[in-house]
Each structure stands twice: as C-alpha cells, then as structure tokens.
Write a protein that holds these residues in place. Structure first.
Motif, PDB file in Angstrom:
ATOM      1  N   ILE A   1       0.845  -1.198   0.000  1.00 37.23           N
ATOM      2  CA  ILE A   1       0.000   0.000   0.000  1.00 37.23           C
ATOM      3  C   ILE A   1       0.877   1.244   0.000  1.00 37.23           C
ATOM      4  N   ARG A   2       1.945   1.224   0.783  1.00 34.09           N
ATOM      5  CA  ARG A   2       2.867   2.360   0.816  1.00 34.09           C
ATOM      6  C   ARG A   2       3.529   2.572  -0.534  1.00 34.09           C
ATOM      7  N   ARG A   3       3.888   1.473  -1.185  1.00 34.56           N
ATOM      8  CA  ARG A   3       4.517   1.590  -2.501  1.00 34.56           C
ATOM      9  C   ARG A   3       3.550   2.193  -3.518  1.00 34.56           C
ATOM     10  N   ALA A   4       2.287   1.793  -3.453  1.00 35.33           N
ATOM     11  CA  ALA A   4       1.295   2.329  -4.387  1.00 35.33           C
ATOM     12  C   ALA A   4       1.015   3.804  -4.116  1.00 35.33           C
ATOM     13  N   VAL A   5       0.980   4.191  -2.863  1.00 32.43           N
ATOM     14  CA  VAL A   5       0.696   5.580  -2.506  1.00 32.43           C
ATOM     15  C   VAL A   5       1.867   6.485  -2.874  1.00 32.43           C
TER      16      VAL A   5
ATOM     17  N   LEU B   1      -4.285   0.878  -6.542  1.00 35.72           N
ATOM     18  CA  LEU B   1      -4.552   0.661  -5.131  1.00 35.72           C
ATOM     19  C   LEU B   1      -6.052   0.509  -4.902  1.00 35.72           C
ATOM     20  N   ASP B   2      -6.430  -0.600  -4.302  1.00 37.72           N
ATOM     21  CA  ASP B   2      -7.821  -0.819  -3.938  1.00 37.72           C
ATOM     22  C   ASP B   2      -8.071  -0.122  -2.602  1.00 37.72           C
ATOM     23  N   PRO B   3      -8.954   0.873  -2.554  1.00 32.34           N
ATOM     24  CA  PRO B   3      -9.156   1.600  -1.302  1.00 32.34           C
ATOM     25  C   PRO B   3      -9.760   0.737  -0.198  1.00 32.34           C
ATOM     26  N   PHE B   4     -10.550  -0.264  -0.582  1.00 37.76           N
ATOM     27  CA  PHE B   4     -11.126  -1.142   0.437  1.00 37.76           C
ATOM     28  C   PHE B   4     -10.049  -2.017   1.085  1.00 37.76           C
ATOM     29  N   GLN B   5      -9.101  -2.469   0.271  1.00 37.04           N
ATOM     30  CA  GLN B   5      -7.993  -3.239   0.823  1.00 37.04           C
ATOM     31  C   GLN B   5      -7.159  -2.366   1.762  1.00 37.04           C
ATOM     32  N   ALA B   6      -6.920  -1.140   1.376  1.00 39.67           N
ATOM     33  CA  ALA B   6      -6.151  -0.233   2.227  1.00 39.67           C
ATOM     34  C   ALA B   6      -6.869   0.014   3.547  1.00 39.67           C
ATOM     35  N   MET B   7      -8.179   0.171   3.483  1.00 42.37           N
ATOM     36  CA  MET B   7      -8.939   0.395   4.715  1.00 42.37           C
ATOM     37  C   MET B   7      -8.911  -0.840   5.611  1.00 42.37           C
ATOM     38  N   ARG B   8      -8.967  -2.006   5.000  1.00 44.08           N
ATOM     39  CA  ARG B   8      -8.881  -3.246   5.793  1.00 44.08           C
ATOM     40  C   ARG B   8      -7.531  -3.376   6.474  1.00 44.08           C
ATOM     41  N   VAL B   9      -6.475  -3.013   5.778  1.00 42.59           N
ATOM     42  CA  VAL B   9      -5.137  -3.107   6.362  1.00 42.59           C
ATOM     43  C   VAL B   9      -4.985  -2.096   7.498  1.00 42.59           C
ATOM     44  N   VAL B  10      -5.524  -0.901   7.327  1.00 42.37           N
ATOM     45  CA  VAL B  10      -5.467   0.091   8.399  1.00 42.37           C
ATOM     46  C   VAL B  10      -6.251  -0.398   9.610  1.00 42.37           C
ATOM     47  N   SER B  11      -7.419  -0.984   9.365  1.00 45.55           N
ATOM     48  CA  SER B  11      -8.219  -1.520  10.476  1.00 45.55           C
ATOM     49  C   SER B  11      -7.486  -2.665  11.173  1.00 45.55           C
ATOM     50  N   LEU B  12      -6.837  -3.523  10.395  1.00 45.64           N
ATOM     51  CA  LEU B  12      -6.052  -4.608  10.977  1.00 45.64           C
ATOM     52  C   LEU B  12      -4.881  -4.066  11.782  1.00 45.64           C
ATOM     53  N   ALA B  13      -4.245  -3.024  11.292  1.00 42.29           N
ATOM     54  CA  ALA B  13      -3.125  -2.417  12.005  1.00 42.29           C
ATOM     55  C   ALA B  13      -3.598  -1.824  13.328  1.00 42.29           C
ATOM     56  N   ARG B  14      -4.732  -1.145  13.303  1.00 43.33           N
ATOM     57  CA  ARG B  14      -5.255  -0.564  14.548  1.00 43.33           C
ATOM     58  C   ARG B  14      -5.650  -1.664  15.540  1.00 43.33           C
ATOM     59  N   ALA B  15      -6.308  -2.701  15.042  1.00 44.04           N
ATOM     60  CA  ALA B  15      -6.694  -3.816  15.917  1.00 44.04           C
ATOM     61  C   ALA B  15      -5.452  -4.509  16.490  1.00 44.04           C
ATOM     62  N   SER B  16      -4.408  -4.612  15.699  1.00 41.83           N
ATOM     63  CA  SER B  16      -3.172  -5.229  16.186  1.00 41.83           C
ATOM     64  C   SER B  16      -2.538  -4.402  17.289  1.00 41.83           C
ATOM     65  N   SER B  17      -2.511  -3.101  17.124  1.00 43.45           N
ATOM     66  CA  SER B  17      -1.912  -2.270  18.165  1.00 43.45           C
ATOM     67  C   SER B  17      -2.754  -2.291  19.435  1.00 43.45           C
ATOM     68  N   TRP B  18      -4.060  -2.299  19.314  1.00 45.15           N
ATOM     69  CA  TRP B  18      -4.920  -2.348  20.498  1.00 45.15           C
ATOM     70  C   TRP B  18      -4.804  -3.692  21.215  1.00 45.15           C
TER      71      TRP B  18
ATOM     72  N   GLU C   1       0.127   1.283  10.296  1.00 47.73           N
ATOM     73  CA  GLU C   1      -0.822   2.389  10.169  1.00 47.73           C
ATOM     74  C   GLU C   1      -0.142   3.615   9.563  1.00 47.73           C
ATOM     75  N   HIS C   2       1.105   3.847   9.939  1.00 47.41           N
ATOM     76  CA  HIS C   2       1.859   4.960   9.349  1.00 47.41           C
ATOM     77  C   HIS C   2       2.133   4.724   7.865  1.00 47.41           C
ATOM     78  N   LEU C   3       2.416   3.489   7.490  1.00 44.87           N
ATOM     79  CA  LEU C   3       2.695   3.190   6.086  1.00 44.87           C
ATOM     80  C   LEU C   3       1.465   3.375   5.200  1.00 44.87           C
ATOM     81  N   CYS C   4       0.286   3.232   5.759  1.00 44.63           N
ATOM     82  CA  CYS C   4      -0.947   3.367   4.983  1.00 44.63           C
ATOM     83  C   CYS C   4      -1.458   4.799   4.930  1.00 44.63           C
ATOM     84  N   ARG C   5      -0.709   5.732   5.446  1.00 50.36           N
ATOM     85  CA  ARG C   5      -1.126   7.135   5.462  1.00 50.36           C
ATOM     86  C   ARG C   5      -1.012   7.731   4.066  1.00 50.36           C
ATOM     87  N   LEU C   6      -1.995   8.527   3.714  1.00 52.78           N
ATOM     88  CA  LEU C   6      -1.974   9.212   2.430  1.00 52.78           C
ATOM     89  C   LEU C   6      -1.145  10.481   2.543  1.00 52.78           C
ATOM     90  N   PRO C   7      -0.483  10.864   1.441  1.00 50.91           N
ATOM     91  CA  PRO C   7       0.247  12.137   1.496  1.00 50.91           C
ATOM     92  C   PRO C   7      -0.745  13.300   1.568  1.00 50.91           C
TER      93      PRO C   7
END
Length: 156
Positions: free
Chosen positions: A59-63, A71-88, A137-143
């Motif tokens: 996702i970072r490479r595509a952004v 870049l599939d935005p739904f895939q990116a959102m799923r990865v961000v949600s997974l990243a947040r769930a992992s940190s919690w 989560e940082h890698l999935c951030r949009l510029p």
C-alpha cells in the motif's frame, strides 16, 4: 480515519495490567497453577506483527508512486483496520503479561524461572505487535493534498 493515539493504548495496557495481576492472584489463591503462556504465543504475536507490516508495504509503494499497481481503497482500509486492531490487542496482551510478571515476582516464593521468562517473552512479543501495528498504520497514510491545507483554501 484518524491515527491511533496513545490514550486507548495506555488505557488498554492499564486494564491488562490489572486484569493480569487479578487473574494470576485468583488462580493462585484457589490453589491452581499460575498461567504460563506457551512459547508459541510470543512467536505468534511477532509473526502477526510481521504479517501486518507485510500487508502495509504494498500500500505504501502504491501511494508513494513506487509501484504502478492500482490501489484498492477497500484493501487499504482493511489493512489500516487490521493495524489498529493489532496495536490495540497488542497493548492489552502487553498489560496482561506485565500484570502476570508483576504478580510472579512479588511473591515470596517464585515460580519456575521458565515461567517468568515465558511471560516476559509474551510482553516483548506484545510490544512488538503494538509497534508493528503503529508502523503499518503509518505506512498506509496518504500524502497531504494541497486541498487539505487551510491556508491555501483561504487564499483561493
């Protein structure tokens, strides 16, 4: 979606510390053995963290434009949600492990040294999972766009 702040991570960690200490105390006072995590638990936590970061790298490479793949935005959102769930969840597991270690080392009779080390390894694996979730989560951030800047919008 806003970035993960320290407040929920600290809150979940504190909740985990209290719960880990109380669970170990309840097990000990009822005459049962204290909970000792298997060696597979810290290894699994580290592996999940590596997988989460591995999902975020494309996702970072595509952004950033390094990849020409769409870049599939739904895939990116799923990865961000997974990243947040992992940190919690990593924060909660970290608290549980710290609470259990605290209970173990404050007793007059220590459990086996392997028990303390395995629980400390769980704390380390959990800390790595929190770190991996925050990195993903940082890698999935949009510029930042020019449209997002309030000063440029006011000048137009």
């Amino acid at each position: 979606m806003k970035r993960t702040t320290a407040t929920p991570l600290i809150s979940l960690g504190a909740l985990g510390i209290v719960a880990g200490f109380l669970i170990e105390m309840a097990l000990s006072t009822s005459g049962n053995a204290v909970f000792v995590p298997p060696i597979s638990l810290p290894l699994t936590l580290v592996t999940v963290g590596a997988i989460v970061v591995g999902f975020a790298i494309p996702i970072r490479r595509a952004v950033s434009g390094a990849s020409k793949r769409r870049l599939d935005p739904f895939q990116a959102m799923r990865v961000v949600s997974l990243a947040r769930a992992s940190s919690w969840s990593g924060s909660l597991f970290f608290g549980l492990a710290i609470g259990a270690v605290t209970f173990m080392i404050t007793r007059t009779v220590w459990p086996g040294v392997a028990s303390v080390w395995l629980t400390a390894a769980m704390a380390l694996g959990s800390a790595l999972l929190v770190t991996a979730g925050l990195i993903a989560e940082h890698l999935c951030r949009l510029p930042k766009d020019e449209d997002d800047d309030r000063d440029s919008a006011a000048e137009s």
